[in-house]
Design a protein around this motif. Sequence first.
Motif: not given
Length: 454
Positions: A249-256, A296-299, A322-325, A327-331
């Motif tokens: 889904g978009s956006p990705f589910p947030p971290l709890r 950071r961007p390379q996370f 930015d927790a959403a970033d 999550v985005r990088q991990a997924h």
Amino acid sequence: MTKRLTDPIAFVDEGLGNSAYMVDVGDRRAVVVDPARDATPYLAAAERAGVSIAFTVETHLHADFLTGSRELAARGATVLAPRAGGIEWPHRGFDHGDELDLGGLVLEAVATPGHTPEHLSWLLRDGRDPVALFSGGALLVDAVARTDLIAPDQTEPLARALWRSLHERILTLPDDLPVYPTHGSGSFCAAPTNGQRTTTIGRERAANPLLASADEDAFVAALLAGYGSYPPYFLRLRERNRRGPDVLGSPFPPLRSVDAADVRRHLAAGAVLIDARPVDAWAAGHVTGAIAIPLRPQFGSWLGWLVPDDRPLIFVLEAGQDAADLVRQAHTIGYDQLVGVIQGDDDAWRAAGLPITTTEVVPAARLDRPVLDVRQDDEVEAGHLPGALHVELGNVIDAANELPAGELAVMCAHGERAATAASLLERAGRRDVAVVVGGPDDWRAATERDLQRG
């Protein structure tokens, strides 16, 4: 460009070094080329432009990120992909010369094996006139994409196939044709490139050093000599893209949010704690055994390089990050077991019985102990402290028991990779490791001493 085609919108992932593109093809429709897993930016751009995303296009099975085509297909897009890739989820398979009539504009598949066996570049034409080439990894700015991501015995044959793809199918196109590569500066999929993201056929014919090779053998030798290491997750994602990433889904589910007691329970069950706070916050106090990967961007690249993808992950962040970033990088690189996030709080950690560790921070200007340089090989060759030890960050875990005993200062270019290496050495039992804030250039400026090269 012709009147029928507006300039593609580029979506650049600075951390992975890749670009996706959205093209308005008329009749309120758009095509997205090589989308990354998070569909949010493409959907937002389409809404702003007043178009719907009718098609997504894949140039190849990506090794460095999970495709977003499944996310966009869930919202109605048709996926166009190389038939030879053997993709197991719904799509339209294309072979060399196959075309999609977009009503005036035509999208033509051009087989360009090399970066991968199934690779297609996509030529957009206005009638018979070429107006744009989406080259994936076949042709980059000052480079081409690497051919060693499939299997060792395929590296040279694919390099030779890439030479033929370039000379028989790409360099035959007009010099003024705009080229939109997927891989670019910062991508481990690419041989070293400059910072530009787009180019033209003529510009590459004139300036790309690999295209200046006298013949196929010289091209192959130059290409293979330029390869450095790459993250091990590259060996997993091609197959995941073939089978199809889960639709999140978009956006990705947030971290709890999780509390310290939850962290202790999850760690006991095998979870990994990733401390994504800035270096100084991590060094001032962290849960013993946490892996420091500052956000950071390379996370995402370093997460994929150093952490197994089959373990649940808990993250430490400080207020304002930015927790959403994260999550985005991990997924984006296939890490989907995201348990949650905990705020940095030494008192709460101690109350929950979690052990706390601090790490010394040393300015580059005041080094007083042996140095371990964890930058990539090419960075170290360009200039390092005299007498420094060198192990690439990706190899620190394997080399931990071979490093000399005693105090050690870990250095990179700024401090983030050094913190990651120090945390890995702490996990291996070292308690005499410091992090250098700054890099070789800072040391040179402070001491007025020369760096060693080679």
